[in-house]
Write a protein that holds these residues in place. Structure first.
Motif, PDB file in Angstrom:
ATOM      1  N   ARG A 125       0.698  -1.300  -0.013  1.00 21.33           N
ATOM      2  CA  ARG A 125       0.057   0.038  -0.043  1.00 21.33           C
ATOM      3  C   ARG A 125       1.046   1.324  -0.011  1.00 21.33           C
ATOM      4  O   ARG A 125       0.479   2.107  -0.594  1.00 21.33           O
ATOM      5  CB  ARG A 125      -0.806   0.056   1.027  1.00 21.33           C
TER       6      ARG A 125
ATOM      7  N   SER B  40       1.108   4.210  -2.794  1.00 19.48           N
ATOM      8  CA  SER B  40       0.766   5.392  -2.616  1.00 19.48           C
ATOM      9  C   SER B  40       2.065   6.201  -3.347  1.00 19.48           C
ATOM     10  O   SER B  40       1.916   7.449  -3.695  1.00 19.48           O
ATOM     11  CB  SER B  40       0.716   5.763  -1.092  1.00 19.48           C
TER      12      SER B  40
ATOM     13  N   THR C  79       1.753   9.103  -6.081  1.00 20.13           N
ATOM     14  CA  THR C  79       1.957  10.721  -5.705  1.00 20.13           C
ATOM     15  C   THR C  79       3.002  11.273  -6.169  1.00 20.13           C
ATOM     16  O   THR C  79       3.241  12.444  -6.399  1.00 20.13           O
ATOM     17  CB  THR C  79       1.858  10.794  -4.048  1.00 20.13           C
TER      18      THR C  79
ATOM     19  N   THR D 190      -2.537  10.682  -0.348  1.00 17.80           N
ATOM     20  CA  THR D 190      -3.544   9.562  -0.008  1.00 17.80           C
ATOM     21  C   THR D 190      -4.110   9.876   1.364  1.00 17.80           C
ATOM     22  O   THR D 190      -3.332   9.887   2.261  1.00 17.80           O
ATOM     23  CB  THR D 190      -2.898   8.066  -0.263  1.00 17.80           C
TER      24      THR D 190
ATOM     25  N   TRP E 289      -6.216   4.674   2.694  1.00 19.38           N
ATOM     26  CA  TRP E 289      -6.317   4.488   1.370  1.00 19.38           C
ATOM     27  C   TRP E 289      -5.862   3.331   0.804  1.00 19.38           C
ATOM     28  O   TRP E 289      -4.854   2.718   1.294  1.00 19.38           O
ATOM     29  CB  TRP E 289      -5.554   5.595   0.714  1.00 19.38           C
ATOM     30  N   GLN E 290      -6.713   2.672  -0.257  1.00 16.94           N
ATOM     31  CA  GLN E 290      -6.234   1.595  -1.120  1.00 16.94           C
ATOM     32  C   GLN E 290      -6.353   1.982  -2.383  1.00 16.94           C
ATOM     33  O   GLN E 290      -7.106   2.782  -2.879  1.00 16.94           O
ATOM     34  CB  GLN E 290      -7.391   0.374  -0.629  1.00 16.94           C
ATOM     35  N   ASP E 291      -5.641   1.176  -3.137  1.00 22.36           N
ATOM     36  CA  ASP E 291      -5.490   1.535  -4.413  1.00 22.36           C
ATOM     37  C   ASP E 291      -6.759   1.587  -5.183  1.00 22.36           C
ATOM     38  O   ASP E 291      -7.660   0.532  -4.928  1.00 22.36           O
ATOM     39  CB  ASP E 291      -4.395   0.427  -5.158  1.00 22.36           C
TER      40      ASP E 291
ATOM     41  N   GLU F 295      -9.266   3.800  -4.889  1.00 19.70           N
ATOM     42  CA  GLU F 295     -10.036   5.074  -3.996  1.00 19.70           C
ATOM     43  C   GLU F 295      -9.599   6.127  -4.443  1.00 19.70           C
ATOM     44  O   GLU F 295      -8.713   6.662  -4.918  1.00 19.70           O
ATOM     45  CB  GLU F 295     -10.002   4.673  -2.622  1.00 19.70           C
ATOM     46  N   ASP F 296     -10.654   7.287  -3.799  1.00 19.11           N
ATOM     47  CA  ASP F 296     -10.213   8.714  -4.113  1.00 19.11           C
ATOM     48  C   ASP F 296      -9.084   9.157  -3.203  1.00 19.11           C
ATOM     49  O   ASP F 296      -8.562   8.544  -2.363  1.00 19.11           O
ATOM     50  CB  ASP F 296     -11.659   9.349  -3.484  1.00 19.11           C
ATOM     51  N   VAL F 297      -8.453  10.199  -3.751  1.00 17.25           N
ATOM     52  CA  VAL F 297      -7.313  10.743  -3.427  1.00 17.25           C
ATOM     53  C   VAL F 297      -7.621  12.266  -2.963  1.00 17.25           C
ATOM     54  O   VAL F 297      -8.687  12.852  -3.403  1.00 17.25           O
ATOM     55  CB  VAL F 297      -6.066  10.550  -4.195  1.00 17.25           C
TER      56      VAL F 297
ATOM     57  N   GLN G  74      -9.155   8.529  -8.306  1.00 18.84           N
ATOM     58  CA  GLN G  74      -7.646   8.292  -8.520  1.00 18.84           C
ATOM     59  C   GLN G  74      -7.201   8.693  -9.867  1.00 18.84           C
ATOM     60  O   GLN G  74      -7.990   7.956 -10.958  1.00 18.84           O
ATOM     61  CB  GLN G  74      -7.270   7.068  -8.250  1.00 18.84           C
TER      62      GLN G  74
END
Length: 213
Positions: free
Chosen positions: A152, A156, A160, A167, A171-173, A175-177, A209
């Motif tokens: 994870r 991130s 980024t 993130t 947060w998980q790959d 999902e919203d950032v 994302q």
């Protein structure tokens, strides 16, 4: 020596289960997960190395190499690797450094005398292709690491690096950032984030994302 985020990861030469390496040359243009183990033939370490071996495909998708250091000998590493394959269902597929003189462990501040002067703690360094330390995590010898969290963290960092986002908690790959607060120009925001965003506060703006269709 205390190593901090943003520092250049120290270079070194060492004998490993896959031959002698010079760290920076071996790393090449890849990311590296460099972590320490207190000792061979120990139960927690056995589960960790087996799980790391199972993650080979996940690491390769992210352009990541795994590297392990322990203060035991190459002979012990190779014998222990047989136990790992037998008990964990995965053969070790990354180099294990034989750091009997504790030079690498000392260089990376992996020995904490008040915990145990003879063994390394469970340190993890995330090192980017520019050989910069991007993250570090330290666990006590009694606690196994969460390698799902390491993945994870990698996701991130790589996301980024490519987009002006951060993130949020848990947060998980996929999902919203968060759009970084320094980005304020409306036209630039619209260009960078065509899916739009939701402003909870002026400094807290959530967007899908950006590297997902």
């Amino acid at each position: 020596m205390s190593l901090l985020i943003g520092d250049t990861a120290p270079d070194f030469e060492a004998e490993t289960t896959e031959g002698r390496i010079r760290f920076h040359d071996w790393a090449g243009k890849d990311w590296v997960i460099f972590f320490s183990h207190p000792a061979d033939f120990t139960p927690v370490c056995t589960t960790e190395l087996g799980y790391t071996a199972k993650l080979k495909g996940e690491f390769e998708k992210r352009g990541v190499k795994a590297l392990v250091v322990s203060v035991d000998t190459l002979e012990h590493h190779r014998a222990w690797s047989e136990d790992i394959a037998e008990t964990q269902g995965a053969a070790v597929n990354f180099p294990i450094i034989a750091d009997t003189g504790r030079k690498v462990a000392t260089l990376y501040n992996m020995i904490h005398p008040n915990a145990d002067p003879k063994l390394t703690v469970r340190a993890v360094y995330v090192i980017d292709p520019n050989k910069k330390i991007r993250a570090s995590i330290v666990y006590p010898p009694s606690t196994g690491r969460n390698f799902d969290e390491v993945l994870r963290l990698l996701d991130s960092l790589q996301l980024t690096d490519g987009y002006r986002v951060a993130t949020p908690v848990n947060w998980q790959d996929g999902e919203d950032v968060i759009i970084v607060p320094s980005l304020q120009d409306p036209e630039e925001i619209k260009r960078l984030f065509p899916k739009g965003y939701k402003a909870l506060k002026s400094y807290l703006r959530l967007t899908p994302q950006p590297d997902r269709v």
